[in-house]
Design a protein around this motif. Sequence first.
Motif, mmCIF file in Angstrom:
data_model
loop_
_atom_site.group_PDB
_atom_site.id
_atom_site.type_symbol
_atom_site.label_atom_id
_atom_site.label_comp_id
_atom_site.label_asym_id
_atom_site.label_seq_id
_atom_site.Cartn_x
_atom_site.Cartn_y
_atom_site.Cartn_z
ATOM 1 N N THR A 186 0.827 -1.205 0.000
ATOM 2 C CA THR A 186 0.000 0.000 0.000
ATOM 3 C C THR A 186 0.862 1.256 0.000
ATOM 4 O OG1 THR A 186 -1.739 -1.186 1.195
ATOM 5 C CG2 THR A 186 -1.828 1.223 1.227
ATOM 6 N N TYR A 187 1.970 1.202 0.760
ATOM 7 C CA TYR A 187 2.895 2.356 0.785
ATOM 8 C C TYR A 187 3.455 2.607 -0.612
ATOM 9 C CZ TYR A 187 7.130 5.061 1.487
ATOM 10 O OH TYR A 187 8.118 6.014 1.380
ATOM 11 N N ARG A 188 3.815 1.558 -1.312
ATOM 12 C CA ARG A 188 4.362 1.726 -2.669
ATOM 13 C C ARG A 188 3.321 2.327 -3.612
ATOM 14 N NH1 ARG A 188 8.181 -3.361 -4.537
ATOM 15 N NH2 ARG A 188 9.712 -3.285 -2.830
ATOM 16 N N LEU A 189 2.087 1.847 -3.508
ATOM 17 C CA LEU A 189 1.035 2.387 -4.368
ATOM 18 C C LEU A 189 0.798 3.871 -4.088
ATOM 19 C CD1 LEU A 189 -1.573 -0.549 -4.328
ATOM 20 C CD2 LEU A 189 0.056 0.042 -6.137
ATOM 21 N N GLU A 190 0.867 4.233 -2.822
ATOM 22 C CA GLU A 190 0.716 5.648 -2.469
ATOM 23 C C GLU A 190 1.879 6.464 -3.012
ATOM 24 O OE1 GLU A 190 0.431 5.518 1.740
ATOM 25 O OE2 GLU A 190 -1.705 4.949 1.763
ATOM 26 N N ARG A 191 3.069 5.889 -2.971
ATOM 27 C CA ARG A 191 4.244 6.578 -3.519
ATOM 28 C C ARG A 191 4.104 6.790 -5.023
ATOM 29 N NH1 ARG A 191 7.818 10.311 -2.527
ATOM 30 N NH2 ARG A 191 9.921 9.865 -3.319
ATOM 31 N N ILE A 192 3.589 5.785 -5.707
ATOM 32 C CA ILE A 192 3.361 5.894 -7.153
ATOM 33 C C ILE A 192 2.350 7.007 -7.442
ATOM 34 C CG2 ILE A 192 2.330 4.701 -9.154
ATOM 35 C CD1 ILE A 192 3.510 2.083 -7.932
ATOM 36 N N HIS A 193 1.285 7.048 -6.661
ATOM 37 C CA HIS A 193 0.269 8.092 -6.821
ATOM 38 C C HIS A 193 0.884 9.468 -6.640
ATOM 39 C CE1 HIS A 193 -3.866 9.821 -5.392
ATOM 40 N NE2 HIS A 193 -3.447 10.351 -6.532
ATOM 41 N N LYS A 194 1.717 9.618 -5.639
ATOM 42 C CA LYS A 194 2.321 10.920 -5.352
ATOM 43 C C LYS A 194 3.258 11.358 -6.462
ATOM 44 C CE LYS A 194 4.934 13.411 -1.814
ATOM 45 N NZ LYS A 194 5.568 13.327 -0.463
ATOM 46 N N LEU A 195 4.058 10.400 -7.011
ATOM 47 C CA LEU A 195 5.043 10.744 -8.036
ATOM 48 C C LEU A 195 4.390 11.007 -9.399
ATOM 49 C CD1 LEU A 195 7.886 8.199 -7.165
ATOM 50 C CD2 LEU A 195 8.000 10.689 -6.926
ATOM 51 N N THR A 196 3.415 10.202 -9.758
ATOM 52 C CA THR A 196 2.844 10.287 -11.110
ATOM 53 C C THR A 196 1.563 11.109 -11.179
ATOM 54 O OG1 THR A 196 1.497 8.283 -10.836
ATOM 55 C CG2 THR A 196 3.772 7.996 -11.632
ATOM 56 N N GLY A 197 0.921 11.286 -10.031
ATOM 57 C CA GLY A 197 -0.369 11.964 -10.027
ATOM 58 C C GLY A 197 -1.510 11.054 -10.418
ATOM 59 N N ALA A 198 -1.217 9.792 -10.698
ATOM 60 C CA ALA A 198 -2.241 8.819 -11.095
ATOM 61 C C ALA A 198 -2.403 7.785 -9.991
ATOM 62 C CB ALA A 198 -1.860 8.134 -12.400
ATOM 63 N N ASP A 199 -3.643 7.536 -9.605
ATOM 64 C CA ASP A 199 -3.944 6.616 -8.515
ATOM 65 C C ASP A 199 -4.270 5.229 -9.080
ATOM 66 O OD1 ASP A 199 -4.748 5.262 -6.297
ATOM 67 O OD2 ASP A 199 -6.398 6.617 -5.783
ATOM 68 N N PRO A 200 -3.442 4.204 -8.795
ATOM 69 C CA PRO A 200 -3.696 2.857 -9.341
ATOM 70 C C PRO A 200 -5.032 2.272 -8.899
ATOM 71 C CG PRO A 200 -1.468 3.025 -8.464
ATOM 72 C CD PRO A 200 -2.198 4.261 -8.021
ATOM 73 N N SER A 201 -5.552 2.711 -7.784
ATOM 74 C CA SER A 201 -6.820 2.161 -7.303
ATOM 75 C C SER A 201 -8.028 2.892 -7.867
ATOM 76 C CB SER A 201 -6.856 2.217 -5.773
ATOM 77 O OG SER A 201 -6.807 3.571 -5.319
ATOM 78 N N ASP A 202 -7.791 3.965 -8.599
ATOM 79 C CA ASP A 202 -8.875 4.742 -9.188
ATOM 80 C C ASP A 202 -9.147 4.220 -10.598
ATOM 81 O OD1 ASP A 202 -10.532 6.622 -10.387
ATOM 82 O OD2 ASP A 202 -9.571 8.331 -9.421
ATOM 83 N N PRO A 203 -10.368 3.720 -10.873
ATOM 84 C CA PRO A 203 -10.663 3.180 -12.200
ATOM 85 C C PRO A 203 -10.403 4.168 -13.330
ATOM 86 C CG PRO A 203 -12.394 2.587 -10.659
ATOM 87 C CD PRO A 203 -11.506 3.564 -9.939
ATOM 88 N N SER A 204 -10.548 5.444 -13.095
ATOM 89 C CA SER A 204 -10.332 6.429 -14.151
ATOM 90 C C SER A 204 -8.860 6.578 -14.509
ATOM 91 C CB SER A 204 -10.909 7.795 -13.731
ATOM 92 O OG SER A 204 -10.226 8.297 -12.586
ATOM 93 N N HIS A 205 -7.962 6.215 -13.577
ATOM 94 C CA HIS A 205 -6.524 6.290 -13.827
ATOM 95 C C HIS A 205 -5.932 4.929 -14.212
ATOM 96 C CE1 HIS A 205 -6.275 9.972 -10.898
ATOM 97 N NE2 HIS A 205 -6.909 10.259 -12.040
ATOM 98 N N ARG A 206 -6.666 3.887 -13.865
ATOM 99 C CA ARG A 206 -6.105 2.539 -13.953
ATOM 100 C C ARG A 206 -5.754 2.137 -15.381
ATOM 101 N NH1 ARG A 206 -10.049 -1.280 -11.254
ATOM 102 N NH2 ARG A 206 -9.431 0.003 -9.457
ATOM 103 N N TYR A 207 -6.626 2.448 -16.329
ATOM 104 C CA TYR A 207 -6.367 2.014 -17.708
ATOM 105 C C TYR A 207 -5.095 2.653 -18.247
ATOM 106 C CZ TYR A 207 -6.819 1.410 -22.715
ATOM 107 O OH TYR A 207 -6.561 1.104 -24.020
ATOM 108 N N MET A 208 -4.908 3.965 -17.985
ATOM 109 C CA MET A 208 -3.715 4.642 -18.471
ATOM 110 C C MET A 208 -2.451 4.032 -17.849
ATOM 111 S SD MET A 208 -2.648 8.659 -18.077
ATOM 112 C CE MET A 208 -2.620 8.519 -16.285
ATOM 113 N N LEU A 209 -2.492 3.801 -16.548
ATOM 114 C CA LEU A 209 -1.330 3.227 -15.881
ATOM 115 C C LEU A 209 -1.034 1.815 -16.380
ATOM 116 C CD1 LEU A 209 -1.790 4.362 -12.163
ATOM 117 C CD2 LEU A 209 0.152 4.906 -13.647
ATOM 118 N N GLN A 210 -2.081 1.001 -16.522
ATOM 119 C CA GLN A 210 -1.872 -0.383 -16.953
ATOM 120 C C GLN A 210 -1.335 -0.440 -18.374
ATOM 121 O OE1 GLN A 210 -5.245 -2.904 -16.332
ATOM 122 N NE2 GLN A 210 -4.075 -4.783 -16.643
#
Length: 352
Positions: free
Chosen positions: A312-336
Amino acid sequence: MTEREIPEQYLEGYAHILTEVAATGRRLTRDEIVSRRTLGERAAEAGFGLRSLVGAHLSAAREAWPRAADSADGALAAVQQVVDAFAEGYERAQRMAVRQEEAARREFIDDLLYGRSDLGRLAERAERFGLRLSHAHAVAVARGPIAYDDGDPVPRQVERALISRFGDRSILLTTKDGRLLCIAPGHQGEVLTHFAKQAHAATDGGQVAIGRAQSGAGGVVQSYEEALSTLEFAERLGLDDPVLRAADLLVYPVLARDRQAMADLVHNTLGPLTTARGGAQPLLDTLGAYFDAGCVAAEAARRLSLSVRALTYRLERIHKLTGADPSDPSHRYMLQTAVIGARLLDWPAGER
């Protein structure tokens, strides 16, 4: 082959040799041995069976058998020499025919898979090897831990398994660049499925890709190249499924088609991860595992040997660095999509 009467021409001079050798006790001369070998080659080329030819020699020996009892040993020695020389020539012709057949088969396969040669001529040659190129065909390609040639035990084992199950059924099994290939009619999917099962087992866990069925001689090339591309994508993406079907993975060729657009997406979306302590790779692996696990944090953590809290800490770090939240469906497709692109481009390792 139905047994045929052996013409006298393949026994020419035999009775004379037998009579003379029995009378004098001499051995066959070099010219006589060469003449027997030559007749053996001609008989093989004419399609006569060796068993029938040997029988004809023995029958001729009985008719010409010397009547003097003390000449029997010499006559038998002459028969042995004649038959041995004749059989040597016969076997030499057979080996030559096999080599010529193998060379013709290899040339045909190379022309077929590279799309060379006149299509009409290629179709004619294909019928000789059991393929009707007017129909649709599909190609399966198997790779193992080592390279394989046609005469190796693994291809022979797979071929025996296919023939015992399906007969010939217009199937062509061969090797190319160290891989096993199976070309089968497009409507006989069960053939390629069975090939994949047998090849996976025979290559000790090798991977098999099956291209889509395509029509015509060019269709064989397309299906073959599609199977090769599928294996390449599997290697880049870390897909370890034993059998991969190109029809199920069409999204990857689409994504890879515009390499520059994919590179821009990767850099713009994931580029900030390179500023993290330890570099981008650990966070990229975290995203990959998270998406592969269906965005279930507990499963992703297990795959990475992390605690759920650490993940969870890593996912939060990714969100902070990229501005995209992996758990948010609206951001998930772009990240994947960016993660898939990173794998295809070997990013960030490929930039070093």
